[in-house]
Motif scaffolding. Sequence first.
Motif, mmCIF file in Angstrom:
data_model
loop_
_atom_site.group_PDB
_atom_site.id
_atom_site.type_symbol
_atom_site.label_atom_id
_atom_site.label_comp_id
_atom_site.label_asym_id
_atom_site.label_seq_id
_atom_site.Cartn_x
_atom_site.Cartn_y
_atom_site.Cartn_z
ATOM 1 N N MET A 3 -26.681 -0.463 11.992
ATOM 2 C CA MET A 3 -25.393 -0.206 11.389
ATOM 3 C C MET A 3 -24.364 -1.182 11.953
ATOM 4 S SD MET A 3 -23.485 3.401 11.426
ATOM 5 C CE MET A 3 -21.798 3.553 11.116
ATOM 6 N N THR A 4 -23.695 -1.898 11.065
ATOM 7 C CA THR A 4 -22.681 -2.855 11.503
ATOM 8 C C THR A 4 -21.297 -2.248 11.329
ATOM 9 O OG1 THR A 4 -22.547 -3.848 9.318
ATOM 10 C CG2 THR A 4 -24.122 -4.819 10.867
ATOM 11 N N THR A 5 -20.408 -2.644 12.203
ATOM 12 C CA THR A 5 -19.032 -2.166 12.089
ATOM 13 C C THR A 5 -18.209 -3.194 11.334
ATOM 14 O OG1 THR A 5 -18.441 -3.172 14.194
ATOM 15 C CG2 THR A 5 -19.179 -0.885 14.248
ATOM 16 N N ALA A 6 -17.264 -2.716 10.560
ATOM 17 C CA ALA A 6 -16.401 -3.606 9.784
ATOM 18 C C ALA A 6 -15.397 -4.274 10.713
ATOM 19 C CB ALA A 6 -15.675 -2.816 8.704
ATOM 20 N N ARG A 7 -15.107 -5.555 10.436
ATOM 21 C CA ARG A 7 -14.123 -6.293 11.217
ATOM 22 C C ARG A 7 -12.821 -6.350 10.439
ATOM 23 N NH1 ARG A 7 -16.195 -12.079 12.785
ATOM 24 N NH2 ARG A 7 -16.252 -12.289 10.551
ATOM 25 N N LEU A 8 -11.732 -6.238 11.155
ATOM 26 C CA LEU A 8 -10.421 -6.425 10.551
ATOM 27 C C LEU A 8 -10.140 -7.917 10.545
ATOM 28 C CD1 LEU A 8 -7.734 -5.334 9.462
ATOM 29 C CD2 LEU A 8 -6.951 -5.199 11.819
ATOM 30 N N ILE A 9 -9.800 -8.447 9.376
ATOM 31 C CA ILE A 9 -9.524 -9.880 9.252
ATOM 32 C C ILE A 9 -8.083 -10.064 8.808
ATOM 33 C CG2 ILE A 9 -10.100 -11.999 8.020
ATOM 34 C CD1 ILE A 9 -12.948 -11.015 7.830
ATOM 35 N N VAL A 10 -7.349 -10.900 9.540
ATOM 36 C CA VAL A 10 -5.987 -11.266 9.174
ATOM 37 C C VAL A 10 -6.074 -12.669 8.581
ATOM 38 C CG1 VAL A 10 -3.652 -11.652 10.008
ATOM 39 C CG2 VAL A 10 -5.068 -9.890 11.061
ATOM 40 N N ARG A 20 -0.382 -12.568 13.518
ATOM 41 C CA ARG A 20 -0.478 -11.499 14.515
ATOM 42 C C ARG A 20 -1.857 -10.882 14.353
ATOM 43 N NH1 ARG A 20 3.225 -6.430 14.013
ATOM 44 N NH2 ARG A 20 3.931 -7.862 12.448
ATOM 45 N N VAL A 21 -2.686 -11.005 15.374
ATOM 46 C CA VAL A 21 -4.067 -10.543 15.318
ATOM 47 C C VAL A 21 -4.187 -9.301 16.204
ATOM 48 C CG1 VAL A 21 -6.468 -11.190 15.684
ATOM 49 C CG2 VAL A 21 -4.816 -12.923 14.995
ATOM 50 N N PRO A 22 -4.344 -8.109 15.583
ATOM 51 C CA PRO A 22 -4.488 -6.886 16.380
ATOM 52 C C PRO A 22 -5.755 -6.924 17.237
ATOM 53 C CG PRO A 22 -4.091 -6.373 14.067
ATOM 54 C CD PRO A 22 -4.358 -7.844 14.148
ATOM 55 N N ALA A 23 -5.813 -6.056 18.227
ATOM 56 C CA ALA A 23 -6.987 -5.978 19.104
ATOM 57 C C ALA A 23 -8.243 -5.749 18.260
ATOM 58 C CB ALA A 23 -6.807 -4.843 20.108
ATOM 59 N N GLY A 24 -9.271 -6.540 18.508
ATOM 60 C CA GLY A 24 -10.537 -6.409 17.805
ATOM 61 C C GLY A 24 -10.603 -7.107 16.458
ATOM 62 N N ALA A 25 -9.518 -7.749 16.031
ATOM 63 C CA ALA A 25 -9.491 -8.410 14.724
ATOM 64 C C ALA A 25 -9.804 -9.899 14.860
ATOM 65 C CB ALA A 25 -8.136 -8.217 14.070
ATOM 66 N N GLU A 45 -11.559 -16.302 16.642
ATOM 67 C CA GLU A 45 -11.547 -15.074 17.434
ATOM 68 C C GLU A 45 -10.793 -15.327 18.726
ATOM 69 O OE1 GLU A 45 -15.267 -13.084 17.987
ATOM 70 O OE2 GLU A 45 -16.038 -13.835 16.089
ATOM 71 N N PRO A 46 -9.902 -14.400 19.115
ATOM 72 C CA PRO A 46 -9.189 -14.581 20.385
ATOM 73 C C PRO A 46 -10.129 -14.433 21.580
ATOM 74 C CG PRO A 46 -8.656 -12.453 19.426
ATOM 75 C CD PRO A 46 -9.510 -13.183 18.428
ATOM 76 N N GLU A 47 -9.773 -15.071 22.679
ATOM 77 C CA GLU A 47 -10.599 -14.960 23.879
ATOM 78 C C GLU A 47 -10.559 -13.544 24.435
ATOM 79 O OE1 GLU A 47 -9.626 -17.974 26.707
ATOM 80 O OE2 GLU A 47 -9.692 -19.538 25.190
ATOM 81 N N LEU A 48 -9.386 -12.921 24.396
ATOM 82 C CA LEU A 48 -9.247 -11.541 24.852
ATOM 83 C C LEU A 48 -9.248 -10.647 23.620
ATOM 84 C CD1 LEU A 48 -6.426 -12.060 27.508
ATOM 85 C CD2 LEU A 48 -8.892 -11.963 27.890
ATOM 86 N N ARG A 49 -10.369 -10.019 23.324
ATOM 87 C CA ARG A 49 -10.518 -9.266 22.081
ATOM 88 C C ARG A 49 -9.914 -7.872 22.126
ATOM 89 N NH1 ARG A 49 -12.612 -10.747 17.764
ATOM 90 N NH2 ARG A 49 -13.716 -8.829 17.387
ATOM 91 N N ASP A 50 -9.595 -7.362 23.314
ATOM 92 C CA ASP A 50 -9.119 -5.989 23.415
ATOM 93 C C ASP A 50 -7.596 -5.863 23.470
ATOM 94 O OD1 ASP A 50 -9.113 -7.229 25.856
ATOM 95 O OD2 ASP A 50 -9.666 -5.443 26.991
#
Length: 132
Positions: free
Chosen positions: A1-8, A21-26, A40-45
């Motif tokens: 099962m894959t989780t959906a990614r939020l894409i900006v 503005r990239v929310p955490a995990g996006a 992808e940001p280096e700090l994903r959280d």
Amino acid sequence: MTTARLIVGARPSVVEVAVLRVPAGAVAAVEHPYGVREYEPELRDVEAWAVVPGSPDTLGWHAVPCWYYTLAGIRNGRLKLDRQAWHAAAKLLRSEPVIYVRHEKQLYFGSWRWTAVSASTVSTIDQVEASA
């Protein structure tokens, strides 16, 4: 099962820089003239801001993208000449997920430089398509 990614997503013209503005995990997805790239940001959280030029070759930005974790880095701008446009972009980013900073060549201490001149919530590409 894959989780959906939020894409900006953003679609800057070759003379614009998209600030997302990239929310955490996006993930930031930017449509360049040569195709769509995801960043992808280096700090994903934690929330981050991606600054991505529409065409790094045209504007002379070689590190793509630049990541900021506070608005202060964006607000302070690059040169004294363009600080006002970056300050306006930071103000818009408080309420909007994507901002476009338009650049023009201006004379700066005897040499021509790409300089930020305005910030907008709409890309010039979208403005042209809406008027057609």
